[in-house]
Design a protein around this motif. Structure first.
Motif, PDB file in Angstrom:
ATOM      1  N   VAL A 109     -33.742  55.672  -1.994  1.00  0.00           N
ATOM      2  CA  VAL A 109     -34.339  56.039  -3.271  1.00  0.00           C
ATOM      3  C   VAL A 109     -33.496  55.460  -4.403  1.00  0.00           C
ATOM      4  CG1 VAL A 109     -35.014  57.979  -4.738  1.00  0.00           C
ATOM      5  CG2 VAL A 109     -35.151  58.203  -2.255  1.00  0.00           C
ATOM      6  N   VAL A 110     -34.164  54.815  -5.371  1.00  0.00           N
ATOM      7  CA  VAL A 110     -33.498  54.315  -6.578  1.00  0.00           C
ATOM      8  C   VAL A 110     -34.069  55.080  -7.766  1.00  0.00           C
ATOM      9  CG1 VAL A 110     -33.062  52.307  -8.046  1.00  0.00           C
ATOM     10  CG2 VAL A 110     -33.146  52.036  -5.566  1.00  0.00           C
ATOM     11  N   PRO A 111     -33.376  56.152  -8.206  1.00  0.00           N
ATOM     12  CA  PRO A 111     -33.848  56.898  -9.365  1.00  0.00           C
ATOM     13  C   PRO A 111     -33.600  56.109 -10.654  1.00  0.00           C
ATOM     14  CG  PRO A 111     -31.966  57.998  -8.327  1.00  0.00           C
ATOM     15  CD  PRO A 111     -32.202  56.734  -7.593  1.00  0.00           C
ATOM     16  N   THR A 112     -34.434  56.364 -11.654  1.00  0.00           N
ATOM     17  CA  THR A 112     -34.334  55.623 -12.916  1.00  0.00           C
ATOM     18  C   THR A 112     -34.427  56.563 -14.109  1.00  0.00           C
ATOM     19  OG1 THR A 112     -36.713  55.251 -13.101  1.00  0.00           O
ATOM     20  CG2 THR A 112     -35.459  53.610 -11.861  1.00  0.00           C
ATOM     21  N   VAL A 113     -34.003  56.041 -15.258  1.00  0.00           N
ATOM     22  CA  VAL A 113     -34.213  56.708 -16.544  1.00  0.00           C
ATOM     23  C   VAL A 113     -34.817  55.692 -17.502  1.00  0.00           C
ATOM     24  CG1 VAL A 113     -32.344  58.405 -16.292  1.00  0.00           C
ATOM     25  CG2 VAL A 113     -31.862  56.198 -17.355  1.00  0.00           C
ATOM     26  N   GLY A 114     -35.460  56.211 -18.546  1.00  0.00           N
ATOM     27  CA  GLY A 114     -36.003  55.330 -19.574  1.00  0.00           C
ATOM     28  C   GLY A 114     -36.896  54.246 -19.001  1.00  0.00           C
ATOM     29  N   PRO A 115     -36.702  53.018 -19.488  1.00  0.00           N
ATOM     30  CA  PRO A 115     -37.567  51.913 -19.038  1.00  0.00           C
ATOM     31  C   PRO A 115     -37.111  51.352 -17.685  1.00  0.00           C
ATOM     32  CG  PRO A 115     -36.046  51.104 -20.679  1.00  0.00           C
ATOM     33  CD  PRO A 115     -35.796  52.594 -20.559  1.00  0.00           C
ATOM     34  N   HIS A 116     -37.094  52.206 -16.679  1.00  0.00           N
ATOM     35  CA  HIS A 116     -36.728  51.839 -15.312  1.00  0.00           C
ATOM     36  C   HIS A 116     -35.297  51.324 -15.182  1.00  0.00           C
ATOM     37  CE1 HIS A 116     -41.155  51.824 -15.055  1.00  0.00           C
ATOM     38  NE2 HIS A 116     -40.896  52.425 -13.918  1.00  0.00           N
ATOM     39  N   ILE A 117     -34.374  51.986 -15.850  1.00  0.00           N
ATOM     40  CA  ILE A 117     -32.955  51.663 -15.716  1.00  0.00           C
ATOM     41  C   ILE A 117     -32.450  52.388 -14.465  1.00  0.00           C
ATOM     42  CG2 ILE A 117     -30.665  51.840 -16.752  1.00  0.00           C
ATOM     43  CD1 ILE A 117     -32.188  52.090 -19.491  1.00  0.00           C
ATOM     44  N   ALA A 118     -32.044  51.628 -13.468  1.00  0.00           N
ATOM     45  CA  ALA A 118     -31.552  52.220 -12.224  1.00  0.00           C
ATOM     46  C   ALA A 118     -30.265  52.990 -12.490  1.00  0.00           C
ATOM     47  CB  ALA A 118     -31.317  51.131 -11.187  1.00  0.00           C
ATOM     48  N   VAL A 119     -30.196  54.228 -11.983  1.00  0.00           N
ATOM     49  CA  VAL A 119     -29.013  55.052 -12.206  1.00  0.00           C
ATOM     50  C   VAL A 119     -28.205  55.276 -10.931  1.00  0.00           C
ATOM     51  CG1 VAL A 119     -29.967  56.217 -14.220  1.00  0.00           C
ATOM     52  CG2 VAL A 119     -30.306  57.214 -11.954  1.00  0.00           C
ATOM     53  N   GLY A 120     -28.624  54.674  -9.845  1.00  0.00           N
ATOM     54  CA  GLY A 120     -27.901  54.834  -8.595  1.00  0.00           C
ATOM     55  C   GLY A 120     -28.798  54.535  -7.420  1.00  0.00           C
ATOM     56  N   GLU A 121     -28.327  54.965  -6.263  1.00  0.00           N
ATOM     57  CA  GLU A 121     -29.103  54.798  -5.036  1.00  0.00           C
ATOM     58  C   GLU A 121     -28.693  55.900  -4.070  1.00  0.00           C
ATOM     59  OE1 GLU A 121     -30.040  51.455  -1.598  1.00  0.00           O
ATOM     60  OE2 GLU A 121     -28.783  50.928  -3.293  1.00  0.00           O
ATOM     61  N   ASP A 122     -29.675  56.403  -3.342  1.00  0.00           N
ATOM     62  CA  ASP A 122     -29.438  57.502  -2.413  1.00  0.00           C
ATOM     63  C   ASP A 122     -30.260  57.299  -1.148  1.00  0.00           C
ATOM     64  OD1 ASP A 122     -27.924  59.582  -4.257  1.00  0.00           O
ATOM     65  OD2 ASP A 122     -29.523  58.663  -5.425  1.00  0.00           O
ATOM     66  N   ARG A 123     -29.755  57.833  -0.051  1.00  0.00           N
ATOM     67  CA  ARG A 123     -30.475  57.786   1.216  1.00  0.00           C
ATOM     68  C   ARG A 123     -30.756  59.234   1.638  1.00  0.00           C
ATOM     69  NH1 ARG A 123     -27.796  53.958   4.570  1.00  0.00           N
ATOM     70  NH2 ARG A 123     -29.136  52.509   3.480  1.00  0.00           N
ATOM     71  N   LEU A 124     -32.024  59.541   1.842  1.00  0.00           N
ATOM     72  CA  LEU A 124     -32.449  60.885   2.214  1.00  0.00           C
ATOM     73  C   LEU A 124     -33.167  60.827   3.557  1.00  0.00           C
ATOM     74  CD1 LEU A 124     -34.079  61.896  -1.195  1.00  0.00           C
ATOM     75  CD2 LEU A 124     -31.748  62.329  -0.482  1.00  0.00           C
ATOM     76  N   THR A 125     -32.865  61.783   4.435  1.00  0.00           N
ATOM     77  CA  THR A 125     -33.568  61.879   5.715  1.00  0.00           C
ATOM     78  C   THR A 125     -34.273  63.232   5.779  1.00  0.00           C
ATOM     79  OG1 THR A 125     -31.971  60.447   6.809  1.00  0.00           O
ATOM     80  CG2 THR A 125     -33.332  61.822   8.226  1.00  0.00           C
ATOM     81  N   PHE A 126     -35.569  63.169   6.035  1.00  0.00           N
ATOM     82  CA  PHE A 126     -36.394  64.370   6.114  1.00  0.00           C
ATOM     83  C   PHE A 126     -36.886  64.574   7.536  1.00  0.00           C
ATOM     84  CE2 PHE A 126     -36.835  63.169   1.655  1.00  0.00           C
ATOM     85  CZ  PHE A 126     -36.653  64.395   1.023  1.00  0.00           C
ATOM     86  N   ASP A 127     -36.972  65.851   7.915  1.00  0.00           N
ATOM     87  CA  ASP A 127     -37.589  66.264   9.164  1.00  0.00           C
ATOM     88  C   ASP A 127     -38.974  66.777   8.786  1.00  0.00           C
ATOM     89  OD1 ASP A 127     -38.452  68.038  11.300  1.00  0.00           O
ATOM     90  OD2 ASP A 127     -36.399  67.914  12.063  1.00  0.00           O
ATOM     91  N   ILE A 128     -40.000  66.137   9.307  1.00  0.00           N
ATOM     92  CA  ILE A 128     -41.374  66.534   9.019  1.00  0.00           C
ATOM     93  C   ILE A 128     -41.955  67.066  10.325  1.00  0.00           C
ATOM     94  CG2 ILE A 128     -43.645  65.780   8.238  1.00  0.00           C
ATOM     95  CD1 ILE A 128     -42.191  63.495   6.751  1.00  0.00           C
ATOM     96  N   SER A 129     -42.297  68.353  10.307  1.00  0.00           N
ATOM     97  CA  SER A 129     -42.723  69.006  11.537  1.00  0.00           C
ATOM     98  C   SER A 129     -43.572  70.226  11.215  1.00  0.00           C
ATOM     99  CB  SER A 129     -41.477  69.430  12.315  1.00  0.00           C
ATOM    100  OG  SER A 129     -41.791  70.313  13.348  1.00  0.00           O
ATOM    101  N   PRO A 130     -44.502  70.571  12.091  1.00  0.00           N
ATOM    102  CA  PRO A 130     -45.294  71.777  11.856  1.00  0.00           C
ATOM    103  C   PRO A 130     -44.473  73.062  11.958  1.00  0.00           C
ATOM    104  CG  PRO A 130     -46.099  70.588  13.809  1.00  0.00           C
ATOM    105  CD  PRO A 130     -44.951  69.829  13.252  1.00  0.00           C
ATOM    106  N   VAL A 131     -43.273  73.004  12.549  1.00  0.00           N
ATOM    107  CA  VAL A 131     -42.459  74.218  12.681  1.00  0.00           C
ATOM    108  C   VAL A 131     -41.602  74.486  11.443  1.00  0.00           C
ATOM    109  CG1 VAL A 131     -42.402  74.152  15.197  1.00  0.00           C
ATOM    110  CG2 VAL A 131     -40.584  73.032  13.900  1.00  0.00           C
ATOM    111  N   ASN A 132     -41.414  73.490  10.572  1.00  0.00           N
ATOM    112  CA  ASN A 132     -40.644  73.686   9.342  1.00  0.00           C
ATOM    113  C   ASN A 132     -41.510  74.402   8.308  1.00  0.00           C
ATOM    114  OD1 ASN A 132     -38.354  72.301  10.228  1.00  0.00           O
ATOM    115  ND2 ASN A 132     -39.168  70.341   9.560  1.00  0.00           N
ATOM    116  N   PRO A 133     -40.899  75.283   7.506  1.00  0.00           N
ATOM    117  CA  PRO A 133     -41.679  75.869   6.415  1.00  0.00           C
ATOM    118  C   PRO A 133     -42.144  74.735   5.495  1.00  0.00           C
ATOM    119  CG  PRO A 133     -39.486  76.864   6.569  1.00  0.00           C
ATOM    120  CD  PRO A 133     -39.534  75.729   7.531  1.00  0.00           C
TER     121      PRO A 133
END
Length: 151
Positions: free
Chosen positions: A98-122
């Motif tokens: 993920v590259v989050p931005t502010v204003g006119p698409h000014i990159a403010v960093g970079e992050d790596r996120l891992t999600f578990d997608i499952s019917p057992v998760n709330p």
């Protein structure tokens, strides 16, 4: 004549200053220029995960920025997807850059996120890991956006 020359110099200064900071504006990574079923499914998935990503990004950048950065689905790259329990199982692990931005698409960093997608998760989605890869740099911000930085 003097007035015309001042206007020309002002316009050139404005154009030059824009060119200096144009490099700090983040542009989307190379994406297909034609729609496909795969791209539509990926875009739908990004919309589904956007609130979950935004929640963690807000938390990560709270000590760094005075306001929350935005996440645009086209600044999210799928790094990996795994079907945990085999063919036609409905338990997935998805890793996103993920590259989050502010204003006119000014990159403010970079992050790596891992999600578990499952019917057992709330609510079917659970963030299982994250890594902050890159902090915002003052030099990447135009002068009129540097006040967004906390440090």
């Amino acid at each position: 004549m003097l007035k015309r020359m001042l206007i020309t110099v002002s316009m050139l200064s404005l154009l030059f200053s824009h060119a200096v900071y144009a490099g700090s504006v983040h542009t989307p990574p190379d994406k297909p220029e034609q729609d496909s079923k795969e791209l539509m499914y990926q875009d739908m998935l990004m919309l589904f995960l956007l609130p979950h990503m935004q929640q963690k990004i807000d938390e990560i950048y709270a000590p760094l920025l005075k306001s929350s950065p935005e996440i645009y689905p086209y600044f999210v790259d799928v790094q990996d997807v795994q079907r945990v329990n085999g063919f036609r199982g409905f338990h997935f692990l998805i890793t996103l850059n993920v590259v989050p931005t502010v204003g006119p698409h000014i990159a403010v960093g970079e992050d790596r996120l891992t999600f578990d997608i499952s019917p057992v998760n709330p609510h079917n989605v659970k963030l299982i890991s994250w890594k902050h890869l890159k902090d915002p740099k003052k030099s990447d911000f135009p002068p009129n956006y540097q006040d967004l930085l906390k440090r």
